[in-house]
Design a protein around this motif. Structure first.
Motif, PDB file in Angstrom:
ATOM      1  N   PHE B  98      28.585 -11.494  -0.905  1.00 43.88           N
ATOM      2  CA  PHE B  98      27.477 -12.128  -0.187  1.00 43.88           C
ATOM      3  C   PHE B  98      27.826 -12.249   1.290  1.00 43.88           C
ATOM      4  CE2 PHE B  98      26.282 -14.489  -4.300  1.00 43.88           C
ATOM      5  CZ  PHE B  98      25.361 -13.517  -4.627  1.00 43.88           C
ATOM      6  N   GLU B  99      29.055 -12.696   1.544  1.00 41.79           N
ATOM      7  CA  GLU B  99      29.470 -12.931   2.911  1.00 41.79           C
ATOM      8  C   GLU B  99      29.585 -11.617   3.673  1.00 41.79           C
ATOM      9  OE1 GLU B  99      33.069 -15.127   2.994  1.00 41.79           O
ATOM     10  OE2 GLU B  99      33.292 -14.865   5.152  1.00 41.79           O
ATOM     11  N   SER B 101      28.037  -8.650   3.410  1.00 41.15           N
ATOM     12  CA  SER B 101      26.935  -7.774   3.755  1.00 41.15           C
ATOM     13  C   SER B 101      25.612  -8.442   3.449  1.00 41.15           C
ATOM     14  CB  SER B 101      27.090  -6.475   2.964  1.00 41.15           C
ATOM     15  OG  SER B 101      25.851  -5.901   2.718  1.00 41.15           O
ATOM     16  N   PRO B 102      24.912  -8.887   4.499  1.00 34.94           N
ATOM     17  CA  PRO B 102      23.662  -9.615   4.273  1.00 34.94           C
ATOM     18  C   PRO B 102      22.609  -8.755   3.602  1.00 34.94           C
ATOM     19  CG  PRO B 102      24.164  -9.439   6.638  1.00 34.94           C
ATOM     20  CD  PRO B 102      25.280  -8.772   5.902  1.00 34.94           C
ATOM     21  N   PHE B 103      22.630  -7.438   3.861  1.00 38.10           N
ATOM     22  CA  PHE B 103      21.550  -6.618   3.323  1.00 38.10           C
ATOM     23  C   PHE B 103      21.899  -5.992   1.977  1.00 38.10           C
ATOM     24  CE2 PHE B 103      18.894  -2.820   2.983  1.00 38.10           C
ATOM     25  CZ  PHE B 103      17.656  -3.443   3.038  1.00 38.10           C
ATOM     26  N   LEU B 104      23.119  -5.430   1.855  1.00 36.87           N
ATOM     27  CA  LEU B 104      23.484  -4.754   0.611  1.00 36.87           C
ATOM     28  C   LEU B 104      24.101  -5.706  -0.410  1.00 36.87           C
ATOM     29  CD1 LEU B 104      25.047  -1.464   2.001  1.00 36.87           C
ATOM     30  CD2 LEU B 104      22.872  -1.718   0.834  1.00 36.87           C
ATOM     31  N   GLY B 105      24.643  -6.830   0.059  1.00 31.43           N
ATOM     32  CA  GLY B 105      25.290  -7.754  -0.863  1.00 31.43           C
ATOM     33  C   GLY B 105      26.561  -7.187  -1.476  1.00 31.43           C
TER      34      GLY B 105
END
Lengths: 273, 254
Positions: B98-99, B101-105
């Motif tokens: 989560f931390e 990559s905001p878009f790919l997760g």
């Protein structure tokens, strides 16, 4: 021993399952035999041999007028419509169902609308489709979508809203945004539910496909059945019905097995359909 | 560290919690006990940010806590604390994904390796290493809860909230979990809040025990008053009298 406590062994289970099939086949063969004995050119209950012959002719001999192998042309046309229709429905179910199930504002916006829309009997929309988009492929595919997308959307929305709230809270304490929750928590857990929704959606999808083909089409399994009905060609209709049933069964099995293979975690608890 | 001022919570006009004011020191292990329906889980959900208080304030180092769950507060529920579609190790890596990559997760590169190192350490620490590639459904209840605790620790939260975490476990497994939890608490130094209905468990683990109960009752109108903190005990036997309002006759009697 009480009936409810009497277990069935595996070979006995197969035997039991075969009994109703055997009864239907025996009943058909004897009825057909009796009619054919009286009138050898009877068309109502053709023998298995003549059905096999007709089916073989449809599958291997090019049609005199169009030059194509009718069974395969019909199957390809019908499956293409079915796949496109149910595929678009599944996509709509995901794009609408996930936000409806997860985001209160979107649920507030769309829930009542989709519930109302899903109550429209889809077949009544068919004339509208014919008038609006013509008699081509689009109207047949649109009928499948209208008939299956609302229920599939509601099934997905329900599955999303039934995810334990604990998991959504936990994801937030791990720093997830709404989008990340959708991507990493909701969607992966929804895939197996989507497969179930597709399997259930395929049942009405077949009905709408055959209906649309019966009314306006130039090829397709439903078109063929309703075309040869004019000549009382039961020797073609019955094998076609069996063929459609076989395809529907194989599709359902394939979907179930692929869910077990790709979403192993979802089938660890045992059971399931 | 954590200051609670005049916290109240009611549902549709029915008070559940009232007059709660507490000061919690950093590193405290707070046991929360009380009868069923006395609002101790509601209190925990407010601490977590899952529910907003009707009135009053919740300050972390003097700054109000947001009214939604955040990374400084880790949580372990009694059930459904880990993600069923991820293996034990993937469950631990999720926070850094989560931390990262905001878009790919998904986390990549050095961040990924850092997360993997930390996850492997925690798997080892909680005895889950042999089960690292198993799904939660393949783990026993105790292992699932160990995984849930390890997962909550991946973000190094300042507060760890536990909602009857061992309620569904066998007595023997529960004792093991107590040891593990105390060790992790000492190692990580976070502040722990644990709701339990096992009073001996609360006194065994906690440095401070908060008892919730309804002290004011109106026989004509049972819903008139909510529950509050009736006893606030340090486990060495001394109470925290400052936290109990002096004008409450029942508290004096206690």
């Amino acid at each position: 021993m009480r009936l409810i406590n009497q277990k069935v062994s595996r070979p006995a289970g197969f035997l039991l399952a075969a009994i109703p099939f055997a009864i239907v086949i025996i009943a058909y063969v004897s009825a057909s035999g009796a009619r054919l004995a009286v009138n050898p050119s009877d068309k109502l209950l053709p023998s298995f041999a003549s059905m096999a012959e007709a089916f073989w002719r449809m599958a291997t001999q090019p049609d005199r007028r169009s030059g194509s192998l009718l069974l395969w042309a019909d199957t390809a046309a019908s499956l293409a419509r079915l796949a496109l229709g149910i595929g678009i429905s599944a996509l709509l179910a995901l794009l609408l169902g996930v936000p409806i199930g997860l985001i209160p504002k979107i649920r507030g916006l769309l829930n009542a609308f989709i519930a109302t829309f899903s109550l429209i009997p889809p077949i009544t929309v068919l004339p509208i489709l014919f008038i609006a988009v013509g008699l081509g492929e689009a109207s047949k595919i649109a009928l499948i979508i209208i008939g299956t997308a609302p229920v599939m959307t509601r099934a997905i929305a329900l599955a999303v809203s039934e995810l334990p709230v604990e998991l959504l809270v936990k994801a937030q304490t791990l720093g997830a945004s709404t989008w990340q929750i959708i991507l990493r928590v909701v969607l992966p857990q929804i895939w197996p539910k989507l497969v179930v929704a597709i399997r259930l959606g395929l049942v009405p999808a077949w009905i709408f496909l055959i209906s649309a083909e019966a009314i306006a089409s130039t090829e397709g399994l439903g078109y063929r059945i309703f075309l040869v009905r004019r000549y009382l060609a039961m020797d073609v209709i019955l094998p076609y019905v069996a063929w459609i049933t076989l395809i529907a069964f194989l599709l359902d099995r394939a979907l179930m097995l692929s869910s077990r293979r790709f979403f192993r975690w979802a089938h660890l608890g045992g059971g399931g359909l | 560290m954590l200051t609670i001022r005049n916290l109240e919570k009611d549902y549709g006009g029915v008070p559940v919690l009232e007059r709660i004011s507490l000061d919690i020191k950093e590193g405290c292990f707070c046991g929360i006990v009380g009868p069923s329906g006395c609002g101790k889980s509601t209190f925990l959900r407010i601490l977590l940010g899952q529910e907003a208080p009707s009135r009053g304030e919740l300050l972390l180092d003097g700054v109000p806590l947001p009214n939604e769950p955040s990374t400084e507060r880790g949580i372990v529920f009694q059930r459904y604390s880990v993600f069923p579609h991820l293996t034990a190790r993937e469950n631990l890596l999720l926070a850094h994904d989560f931390e990262g990559s905001p878009f790919l997760g998904r986390a990549f590169g050095t961040r990924r390796r850092e997360a993997e190192r930390m996850a492997d350490q925690l798997l080892d620490r909680t005895g889950l290493d042999p089960a690292r590639d198993r799904y939660p459904a393949q783990l026993s209840g105790g292992m699932q809860q160990r995984l849930a605790i390890a997962q909550a620790l991946m973000k190094r939260p300042r507060m760890l909230l536990l909602d009857e975490p061992f309620g569904a476990l066998d007595p023997g497994v529960r004792l093991e979990m107590h040891d593990l939890l105390l060790e992790l608490w000492r190692e990580h130094g976070m502040t722990v809040f644990m709701v339990t209905h096992d009073i001996s468990e609360a006194f065994k683990l906690s440095t401070r025990v908060l008892t919730f109960d309804k002290v004011r009752t109106d026989p004509q109108f049972p819903d008139a008053y909510g529950a509050t903190v009736t006893y606030d005990l340090s486990v060495d036997g001394t109470a925290f009298p400052d936290n109990i309002e002096k004008d409450d006759p029942n508290a004096e009697a206690g």
